[in-house]
Design an enzyme around this catalytic site. Structure first.
Site, PDB file in Angstrom:
ATOM      1  CG  ASP A 188      -1.817   1.464   0.982  1.00 15.44           C
ATOM      2  OD1 ASP A 188      -2.024   1.651   0.258  1.00 15.44           O
ATOM      3  OD2 ASP A 188      -2.432   1.876   2.573  1.00 15.44           O
ATOM      4  CG  ASP A 247      -3.776   4.037  -4.132  1.00 17.67           C
ATOM      5  OD1 ASP A 247      -2.516   3.170  -3.714  1.00 17.67           O
ATOM      6  OD2 ASP A 247      -4.885   4.191  -3.769  1.00 17.67           O
TER       7      ASP A 247
END
Length: 461
Positions: free
Chosen positions: A125, A339
């Site tokens: 992440d 992201d």
């Protein structure tokens, strides 16, 4: 129905309110953080990334749909969480700052923890910092694909003290005097959370590269369904708790293969190997040029990597989008983040409307209004279509213009006969998703505060 499409001259085959952020540490506080000892190779190392849906008999559009579903809660709350973080005020020490953390990522990496090492898979992440896994004895734990880590069986496990810089890097932590350790709470935008003891351990990567003294969360209360595809999470954000920061590295990159390629593996590179691997492997795309752009920082959302997007071109037309649409405001709201854990790109609503309107006017296909795919803009494909021309798509960043390959923004679904734009609309914050990043080696240089897109055949690395 087999179809393909081309972009320009190219023919193409078809977190909530978050606690436990870090607050920017002063140099005196930063010196308190324990750095791990490492025997990693000087050039860095490589890890294999596996998409959470790899190996499943799914079409490209089905994988995109599942990714959208996994990230829906996080997307809906990004803007709201940013506003609430600002509401506490930058100088209000009586309130907890609440930057958004990502969670629910799309890629897994294998690693091992402890001595002797116990293998597990973790979500990667780039939108958060904390490294954590579930630990025994578990008061509340979700089902995971590997055995839960038992710290009692590891000779290298140690608790992090309450006065440690790592503990201080958490905005929500407390001292458990009975356990003599720092307790943490870390909550993500999809309602998932982890709570437990902050500890230090030896982590092993690729079965041979070991690092001792890495701080991680040993979670014994873990809630939500956002992490069920893995056995924990590895944060690659900008804070002192992330893997990159703890390894004292200034570069990392990831190279994501096409989402429809269920066999090819993606890669994560740590250290100087991040920017050198493409040429060494002979995976660079002929005639393509690396594009490098500056990253912005947001004190209210310190984990995220912000891009400075200034406009978008569809075909030959630059869209009439207000300059402020993608700006990172002084109060920390807005902006665009890059992201790896969000599937498709989301644009602020007015910008997406302008993009959709221009795209529709340039396509020679009728719009499909059935809503069968869950994507916002789709077109009906003719039954005999073999090659479909689509408008080129260029993102204008402050330092570089990035033209995307057609397969990075268009997706065909043969079962329903539609061709869809793999993008959507959002409110407040925009996100540059992983479908748009596929077959680029995306190099983060934390020393220069830049990100580079290197056109790459990622499956050849």
């Amino acid at each position: 129905m087999a179809s393909s499409f081309s972009s320009s001259s190219l023919l193409l085959p078809f977190f909530l309110i978050i606690f436990s952020c870090f607050i920017a540490l002063s140099s005196s506080r930063r010196s308190l953080i324990n750095h791990p000892s490492t025997n990693l190779p000087r050039s860095g190392f490589r890890l294999t990334l596996k998409h959470v849906d790899s190996g499943k008999n799914l079409t490209k559009i089905q994988k995109i749909q599942r990714g959208i579903s996994r990230g829906s809660h996080r997307l809906n709350r990004l803007g709201a969480a940013a506003v609430l973080a600002v509401a506490s005020g930058p100088d209000d020490t009586n309130n907890i700052k609440a930057p958004t953390h990502g969670g629910s990522g799309e890629f897994l990496m294998d690693l091992a923890i402890g001595n002797p090492p116990v293998k597990y898979s973790a979500i990667v992440d780039t939108g958060s910092d904390l490294i954590w896994t579930q630990c025994k004895p578990c008061t509340e734990c979700f089902d995971q694909p590997t055995p839960i880590f038992d710290p009692k069986t590891s000779s290298s496990y140690s608790k992090v003290g309450c006065s440690s810089g790592l503990c201080d890097a958490l905005s929500r932590s407390s001292c458990n005097k009975d356990k003599g350790a720092c307790e943490y709470v870390y909550t993500y935008g999809d309602y998932s959370s982890t709570k437990g003891i902050l500890a230090m351990e030896t982590f092993t990567f690729d079965d041979e590269n070991s690092v001792s003294g890495i701080g991680f969360g040993c979670g014994d209360e873990n809630k939500g369904d956002g992490f069920s595809q893995g056995s924990g999470l590895v944060g690659l954000g900008r804070g002192p708790l992330s893997l990159i920061s703890q390894l004292k590295e200034t570069k990392f990159s990831y190279c994501l293969t096409s989402i429809e390629d269920s066999e090819a593996s993606s890669s994560l590179f740590i250290g100087s190997l991040a920017s050198n691997i493409v040429k060494k492997a002979g995976a660079s795309l002929a005639g393509e040029v690396t594009k490098t752009m500056s990253l912005l920082r947001n004190p209210n959302q310190p984990s995220f990597y912000y891009l400075d997007l200034q406009g978008i071109t569809v075909g030959s037309k630059r869209l009439p989008i207000e300059k402020s649409t993608f700006e990172l405001a002084e109060d920390g709201t807005g902006g665009m983040i890059i992201d790896s854990g969000t599937t498709i790109t989301y644009l602020e609503e007015d910008a997406f409307k302008a993009l959709s309107k221009e795209f529709t006017s340039r396509m020679s296909l009728p719009v499909d209004d059935s809503g069968s795919t869950g994507l916002d803009l789709c077109f009906t494909l003719p039954s005999n279509a073999k090659k479909i021309a689509v408008p080129k798509l260029v993102f204008h960043f402050k330092d570089a213009d990035l033209e995307l390959p057609g397969e990075n923004y268009m997706v065909a679904d043969s079962s329903t006969g539609v061709l869809c734009l793999a993008m959507g609309s959002s409110n407040g914050m925009s996100i540059f998703g992983n479908v748009q990043q596929q077959n680029f080696n995306v190099v983060h240089d934390l020393e220069k505060d830049t990100v580079s897109f290197v056109p790459t055949e990622c499956g050849k690395l």
